[in-house]
Design a protein around this motif. Structure first.
Motif, PDB file in Angstrom:
ATOM      1  N   TYR A  81       0.968  -1.242   0.191  1.00 31.71           N
ATOM      2  CA  TYR A  81      -0.073  -0.413   0.378  1.00 31.71           C
ATOM      3  C   TYR A  81       0.778   1.131   0.135  1.00 31.71           C
ATOM      4  N   ASP A  82       0.260   2.515  -0.850  1.00 27.11           N
ATOM      5  CA  ASP A  82       1.577   3.645  -1.017  1.00 27.11           C
ATOM      6  C   ASP A  82       0.491   4.606  -0.235  1.00 27.11           C
ATOM      7  N   ARG A  83       0.732   5.025   0.810  1.00 23.88           N
ATOM      8  CA  ARG A  83       0.446   5.912   1.570  1.00 23.88           C
ATOM      9  C   ARG A  83       1.055   7.134   1.253  1.00 23.88           C
ATOM     10  N   ARG A  84       2.178   7.085   0.680  1.00 23.30           N
ATOM     11  CA  ARG A  84       3.361   8.443   0.436  1.00 23.30           C
ATOM     12  C   ARG A  84       1.810   9.747   0.083  1.00 23.30           C
ATOM     13  N   ARG A  85       2.580  10.824   0.148  1.00 27.24           N
ATOM     14  CA  ARG A  85       1.745  12.023  -0.052  1.00 27.24           C
ATOM     15  C   ARG A  85       1.525  13.179  -0.945  1.00 27.24           C
ATOM     16  N   PRO A  86       1.391  13.796  -1.421  1.00 28.67           N
ATOM     17  CA  PRO A  86       2.322  14.810  -2.811  1.00 28.67           C
ATOM     18  C   PRO A  86       2.889  15.173  -2.036  1.00 28.67           C
ATOM     19  N   ASP A  87       2.332  16.415  -0.735  1.00 26.57           N
ATOM     20  CA  ASP A  87       3.134  16.905   0.430  1.00 26.57           C
ATOM     21  C   ASP A  87       4.133  15.749   0.944  1.00 26.57           C
ATOM     22  N   GLY A  88       4.960  15.808   0.477  1.00 30.95           N
ATOM     23  CA  GLY A  88       5.536  14.596   1.073  1.00 30.95           C
ATOM     24  C   GLY A  88       5.774  13.647   2.517  1.00 30.95           C
TER      25      GLY A  88
END
Length: 132
Positions: free
Chosen positions: A95-102
């Motif tokens: 699961y990729d829970r990384r957000r655009p804001d870092g």
């Protein structure tokens, strides 16, 4: 009185192979008496601080989500660089829970499907910490 964690146990099919993966992930050396085909394997923290990671051979495969998992924080690279390194070692993205804001994290799975998280490094966390 209290207790301390002596080891963290991971059930698996191939103790030697999975311990090898985690040795690379954590930078923990293999126990000198671990060999292919052994039903148990150990990784000991190189500085002697913290629990041992113990691998135990079991006949059944993983079937459901882990109830306990590692949350890793990179020490000398960014979260995304660490994710790339771990994928190259044989992990897979669960699961990729990384957000655009870092912010956020990535949930990876080891070669036998055990999930673990990769968090932001301390330096990355400091950059987004509230000030004032």
């Amino acid at each position: 009185m209290t207790s301390r964690i002596e080891n963290v146990c991971i059930d698996c099919a191939d103790t030697y192979a999975l311990a090898g993966f985690w040795a690379e992930v954590l930078g923990y050396p293999r126990h000198p008496e671990d060999f292919p085909g052994d039903p148990e394997a150990l990784l000991v923290p190189p500085d002697g601080v913290g629990p041992v990671v113990f691998f135990q051979q079991v006949p059944e495969g993983k079937t459901v989500k882990n109830r306990l998992h590692f949350c890793l924080q990179p020490t000398d690279r960014s979260r995304d660089e660490e994710v790339d390194r771990l994928l190259a070692l044989g992990a897979s993205m669960a699961y990729d829970r990384r957000r655009p804001d870092g912010t956020g994290w990535a949930v990876l799975a080891d070669p036998e499907g055990n999930e673990f998280c990769v968090l932001r490094s301390a330096a990355e966390r400091a950059k987004t910490a509230p000030t004032g």
